[in-house]
Design a protein around this motif. Structure first.
Motif, PDB file in Angstrom:
ATOM      1  N   LEU A 174     -23.592 -28.844 -60.088  1.00  0.00           N
ATOM      2  CA  LEU A 174     -23.595 -28.936 -61.390  1.00  0.00           C
ATOM      3  C   LEU A 174     -23.203 -27.485 -61.896  1.00  0.00           C
ATOM      4  O   LEU A 174     -22.377 -28.255 -63.019  1.00  0.00           O
ATOM      5  N   MET A 175     -23.060 -26.278 -61.317  1.00  0.00           N
ATOM      6  CA  MET A 175     -22.017 -25.229 -61.793  1.00  0.00           C
ATOM      7  C   MET A 175     -21.055 -25.704 -62.051  1.00  0.00           C
ATOM      8  O   MET A 175     -20.099 -25.189 -63.386  1.00  0.00           O
ATOM      9  N   ALA A 176     -20.062 -26.102 -60.669  1.00  0.00           N
ATOM     10  CA  ALA A 176     -19.000 -26.392 -60.902  1.00  0.00           C
ATOM     11  C   ALA A 176     -18.765 -27.736 -62.218  1.00  0.00           C
ATOM     12  O   ALA A 176     -17.322 -26.948 -62.498  1.00  0.00           O
ATOM     13  N   LYS A 177     -19.521 -28.736 -61.846  1.00  0.00           N
ATOM     14  CA  LYS A 177     -19.028 -29.658 -63.677  1.00  0.00           C
ATOM     15  C   LYS A 177     -19.239 -28.930 -64.543  1.00  0.00           C
ATOM     16  O   LYS A 177     -18.106 -29.273 -65.791  1.00  0.00           O
ATOM     17  N   ALA A 178     -20.187 -27.807 -64.530  1.00  0.00           N
ATOM     18  CA  ALA A 178     -19.999 -27.075 -65.657  1.00  0.00           C
ATOM     19  C   ALA A 178     -19.053 -26.466 -66.300  1.00  0.00           C
ATOM     20  O   ALA A 178     -18.036 -26.597 -67.684  1.00  0.00           O
ATOM     21  N   GLU A 179     -18.517 -25.786 -65.534  1.00  0.00           N
ATOM     22  CA  GLU A 179     -16.829 -25.097 -65.188  1.00  0.00           C
ATOM     23  C   GLU A 179     -15.441 -26.051 -65.331  1.00  0.00           C
ATOM     24  O   GLU A 179     -15.093 -25.909 -66.870  1.00  0.00           O
ATOM     25  N   GLU A 180     -15.819 -27.073 -65.164  1.00  0.00           N
ATOM     26  CA  GLU A 180     -15.174 -28.156 -65.727  1.00  0.00           C
ATOM     27  C   GLU A 180     -15.048 -29.006 -66.427  1.00  0.00           C
ATOM     28  O   GLU A 180     -14.001 -28.524 -67.565  1.00  0.00           O
ATOM     29  N   TRP A 181     -16.073 -28.837 -67.559  1.00  0.00           N
ATOM     30  CA  TRP A 181     -16.472 -29.530 -68.459  1.00  0.00           C
ATOM     31  C   TRP A 181     -15.765 -28.379 -69.722  1.00  0.00           C
ATOM     32  O   TRP A 181     -14.973 -29.159 -70.540  1.00  0.00           O
ATOM     33  N   CYS A 182     -16.251 -27.350 -69.652  1.00  0.00           N
ATOM     34  CA  CYS A 182     -15.477 -26.194 -70.444  1.00  0.00           C
ATOM     35  C   CYS A 182     -14.010 -26.026 -70.269  1.00  0.00           C
ATOM     36  O   CYS A 182     -13.928 -26.242 -71.525  1.00  0.00           O
ATOM     37  N   LEU A 183     -13.057 -26.325 -68.886  1.00  0.00           N
ATOM     38  CA  LEU A 183     -12.132 -25.798 -69.422  1.00  0.00           C
ATOM     39  C   LEU A 183     -11.918 -27.552 -69.484  1.00  0.00           C
ATOM     40  O   LEU A 183     -10.927 -27.623 -70.827  1.00  0.00           O
ATOM     41  N   ASP A 184     -11.828 -28.339 -70.156  1.00  0.00           N
ATOM     42  CA  ASP A 184     -11.496 -29.779 -70.369  1.00  0.00           C
ATOM     43  C   ASP A 184     -11.479 -29.777 -71.838  1.00  0.00           C
ATOM     44  O   ASP A 184     -11.019 -30.020 -72.545  1.00  0.00           O
ATOM     45  N   LYS A 185     -12.409 -29.232 -73.257  1.00  0.00           N
ATOM     46  CA  LYS A 185     -13.154 -28.971 -74.400  1.00  0.00           C
ATOM     47  C   LYS A 185     -12.401 -27.585 -74.827  1.00  0.00           C
ATOM     48  O   LYS A 185     -12.611 -27.654 -75.585  1.00  0.00           O
ATOM     49  N   GLY A 186     -11.311 -26.990 -74.010  1.00  0.00           N
ATOM     50  CA  GLY A 186     -10.806 -26.066 -74.501  1.00  0.00           C
ATOM     51  C   GLY A 186     -11.156 -24.639 -75.139  1.00  0.00           C
ATOM     52  O   GLY A 186     -11.208 -23.700 -75.384  1.00  0.00           O
TER      53      GLY A 186
END
Length: 150
Positions: free
Chosen positions: A102-114
């Motif tokens: 879940l935390m890896a998904k959060a990091e991916e989401w974070c980067l995708d959102k700039g």
């Protein structure tokens, strides 16, 4: 194990997990029942209004946990930051790497959102969670101090 976007069928499991947020020692001025009610309200609001930014982990089609993500603005710089509003894993899912997924998904989401920073809040008494976040590279930045006056 797989991570996927929230679906309506996840609603009850997410709402039922809200109790885990208060399953820790609390400051003496905190009323456990009030916090449980607030966490329940937050979970219900999340699944009705923020479902596009909720991700669920399943293991063999069994719900194991979720994460809710939002974006915010840094108080000091006004830069956009990613924020973990909620993350919870079922008691049966603990120790299986679900939180890390879940935390890896959060990091991916974070980067995708700039966004360049990923932030969250955690109760100081939740030593298990704090240790987990530190192992993932999070650092404490601000400590909230509270004094009860009567």
């Amino acid at each position: 194990m797989k991570i996927r976007p929230y679906q309506e069928k996840d609603k009850d499991q997410i709402i039922n997990l809200s109790y885990r947020f208060t399953d820790i020692p609390l400051m003496e001025y905190r009323n456990r029942e009030d916090l449980k009610a607030k966490q329940l309200e937050l979970a219900m609001n999340a699944v009705s209004s923020n479902s596009s930014d909720i991700f669920v982990v399943e293991d063999r089609d069994v719900f194991q946990g979720y994460i809710e993500l939002t974006s915010d603005r840094d108080y000091f710089t006004n830069e956009r930051i990613a924020y973990i509003s909620a993350i919870a894993v079922t008691s049966g899912g603990e120790g299986k790497g679900i939180g890390k997924l879940l935390m890896a998904k959060a990091e991916e989401w974070c980067l995708d959102k700039g966004c360049k920073q990923l932030a969250l809040d955690v109760f100081k008494a939740n030593k298990h969670a704090i240790s987990f976040y530190k192992r993932l590279g999070f650092a404490e930045e601000i400590v909230k101090m509270v004094k009860t006056l009567e």
